[in-house]
Design a protein around this motif. Sequence first.
Motif, short mmCIF file in Angstrom:
data_model
loop_
_atom_site.label_atom_id
_atom_site.label_comp_id
_atom_site.label_asym_id
_atom_site.label_seq_id
_atom_site.Cartn_x
_atom_site.Cartn_y
_atom_site.Cartn_z
N SER A 1 0.79 -1.24 0.00
CA SER A 1 0.00 0.00 0.00
C SER A 1 0.82 1.28 0.00
CB SER A 1 -0.92 0.02 1.23
OG SER A 1 -0.16 0.15 2.43
N PHE A 2 2.10 1.21 0.31
CA PHE A 2 2.84 2.45 0.59
C PHE A 2 3.11 3.32 -0.64
CE2 PHE A 2 3.48 -0.32 4.19
CZ PHE A 2 3.09 0.53 5.21
N PRO A 3 3.24 2.76 -1.85
CA PRO A 3 3.34 3.67 -3.00
C PRO A 3 2.12 4.57 -3.17
CG PRO A 3 4.14 1.49 -3.60
CD PRO A 3 3.51 1.36 -2.23
N ASP A 4 0.96 4.11 -2.72
CA ASP A 4 -0.25 4.94 -2.84
C ASP A 4 -0.17 6.18 -1.96
OD1 ASP A 4 -1.32 3.14 -4.63
OD2 ASP A 4 -2.48 2.06 -3.12
N LEU A 5 0.68 6.16 -0.96
CA LEU A 5 0.80 7.31 -0.07
C LEU A 5 1.75 8.36 -0.65
CD1 LEU A 5 0.87 5.50 3.40
CD2 LEU A 5 -1.07 6.60 2.26
N SER A 6 1.77 8.44 -1.96
CA SER A 6 2.52 9.50 -2.66
C SER A 6 1.56 10.50 -3.29
CB SER A 6 3.41 8.89 -3.76
OG SER A 6 4.35 7.99 -3.21
N ARG A 7 0.27 10.29 -3.06
CA ARG A 7 -0.74 11.12 -3.73
C ARG A 7 -0.69 12.57 -3.26
NH1 ARG A 7 -4.70 6.69 -2.30
NH2 ARG A 7 -4.75 5.26 -4.08
N THR A 8 -0.44 12.77 -1.97
CA THR A 8 -0.39 14.12 -1.43
C THR A 8 0.90 14.30 -0.65
OG1 THR A 8 -1.41 13.62 0.72
CG2 THR A 8 -2.90 14.04 -1.14
N ASP A 9 1.32 15.54 -0.49
CA ASP A 9 2.53 15.81 0.30
C ASP A 9 2.35 15.37 1.74
OD1 ASP A 9 3.92 16.85 -1.83
OD2 ASP A 9 3.45 18.95 -1.36
N ASP A 10 1.14 15.54 2.27
CA ASP A 10 0.89 15.16 3.66
C ASP A 10 1.05 13.66 3.86
OD1 ASP A 10 0.20 15.93 6.30
OD2 ASP A 10 -1.85 15.23 6.00
N ARG B 1 2.80 11.65 1.91
CA ARG B 1 4.20 11.29 1.64
C ARG B 1 5.08 11.59 2.85
NH1 ARG B 1 8.23 14.43 0.60
NH2 ARG B 1 6.88 16.21 0.09
N ILE B 2 4.93 12.77 3.42
CA ILE B 2 5.77 13.16 4.56
C ILE B 2 5.49 12.28 5.77
CG2 ILE B 2 6.12 15.03 6.25
CD1 ILE B 2 5.72 16.99 3.90
N ASN B 3 4.24 11.84 5.89
CA ASN B 3 3.87 11.03 7.05
C ASN B 3 3.87 9.52 6.78
OD1 ASN B 3 3.00 12.92 9.37
ND2 ASN B 3 2.03 13.84 7.58
N ARG B 4 4.39 9.10 5.63
CA ARG B 4 4.43 7.68 5.31
C ARG B 4 5.14 6.84 6.38
NH1 ARG B 4 5.08 6.91 -0.67
NH2 ARG B 4 6.92 8.21 -0.34
N PRO B 5 6.20 7.35 7.05
CA PRO B 5 6.82 6.54 8.10
C PRO B 5 5.88 6.16 9.25
CG PRO B 5 8.31 8.30 7.44
CD PRO B 5 6.98 8.58 6.77
N TYR B 6 4.83 6.94 9.44
CA TYR B 6 3.87 6.65 10.52
C TYR B 6 3.23 5.27 10.31
CZ TYR B 6 -0.03 8.09 13.72
OH TYR B 6 -0.95 8.21 14.73
N PRO B 7 2.48 5.05 9.22
CA PRO B 7 1.89 3.71 9.05
C PRO B 7 2.95 2.65 8.77
CG PRO B 7 1.47 5.07 7.11
CD PRO B 7 2.02 5.98 8.17
N PHE B 8 4.07 3.03 8.17
CA PHE B 8 5.10 2.03 7.90
C PHE B 8 5.66 1.47 9.21
CE2 PHE B 8 9.17 0.27 6.58
CZ PHE B 8 8.81 -0.41 5.43
N ALA B 9 5.86 2.33 10.19
CA ALA B 9 6.35 1.87 11.50
C ALA B 9 5.34 0.94 12.16
CB ALA B 9 6.62 3.08 12.41
#
Length: 492
Positions: free
Chosen positions: A392-401, A403-411
């Motif tokens: 799912s993580f490539p989908d979190l490139s849609r918005t800057d918010d 993208r910047i917060n992708r480490p949150y769900p990844f952790a």
Amino acid sequence: MTSASFPVPVDGLRHLSNETRVIATPWSRMVRGIGLGQYPIAYDPEGAARIRHTFDLLAAKGVESNAYTRFSRLLADFVLDVVDPGTVRRPVVEQDVRPILDAVRAEENPYFRLMAGCILMDAFAKLGLHRSLLVNAETDFPAEMLAVVDTIEPDQIKDENAGRHGHYEKLSACTAVFLALGQLGLKDRLVAGRRNHIREALGLLEKIPAPFFRGRGGATLLSVISLLGYERFIHGEGRDHLKELLDYLDRADELDTPPAFPQPMSESFTKIYPLLTTLNAIAMSGRPQEYLTHGRDRLTEAKELLGRITPVERTHMGLYYLIALHNLGQLDADAPELKALVEDVVGQWTDIDPGANYFLNGISYAYIIQTAMLTGRMDLISGETLDRIVDSFPDLSRTDDDRINRPYPFAYTLNVLAEVGSSHLLFEPRDAYDGATPIAWVIDRLSEGGREEHRLYMLNHALVSYALRMRGPQRGETPLFKDFDFPVRVPR
């Protein structure tokens, strides 16, 4: 072990450790760094290699210029060296610990400096290391960390609720340092001498204006105070801080200071979250029945709110609800109602797109999977469930918010996949990442040095927790947790 194919370390609510019952949810561990290393397992050389590989990737991205990441890597390496049965055995000495202490002290932000120090003290307790390496003629590290609390100023958290927290961060710091000192057997320091730190921390409750933050943070503090055996300060000396907290939660509509979230949340969500954490504090108090009926029937209130929140919100709150009711002795492990609730919460994964946003959807799967694990229902989780969150993580490139917060769900994802023996999925090439591994893909897309990603520290927590789990099942609970008796007995 459950009958499912996942090698999980927990087999239902009856077998939860006290630490898990007190600190059950990913929020406390990933966001606040308390209760890391739960569900201990045997040393896993492949898991250790994954942890070290991740820190190598972060270093290559320049992230180790950040003191918190440098501390986390040093601590993880230290833990893995201590627990590795293949390491040449020798006593841990001051030279091994000094670089970690220096890294803690190098963190400029006082809250993060204290959080790092508390994680280190907690790790010492869980590894069974003698506290003389932290408290000796030359160093009194616990005293250093306790003193840091005084330097934490209000409203310093940089998130969507900036300026609304009051002393929420300082209160959370008190919770962490009280727990850490308790883990080292130094809880008497909190109430001896010219200052009573417990009373001072309770006084901070009135300096947090929003009921949501006062409830969520205050309940965690109250739980730790009960764990330490200092309930007399909660409901003695002419006041009852737990009743006052419940009364304040009841004023949420009148006060009209709702929290902001990255995605729109229902009004009921803002009320159920602090209530459920408070129910857990009530479960740890010496008088649960008195509090459960104070002002209104709190169990009925919680059930009604759970029915009013949206299905995806219920994936976040379901675990809080189940643990609180379990701790209060309100759950029959064989009741049809429990089975139906778990199946409803966990079954939501089929309708949730985890890549739609980083918060509401992005961390929902971590809660779904852990709810299944802690209730012994990993049969509800399939390989498709894990594939969906891993990809799912490539989908979190849609918005800057996002993208910047992708480490949150990844952790959150790394943490829970390690718990169910599936962390390897993040370290293997996948089509969704054009043949790259998810871990390499996500880290490669960080800003240089990780300067934009202010929640990157949560990945450090997931890695340190993973390392600490490898201390072996024989190092289950520390005396602080093992010796605590919940007032309400639950069947085991």
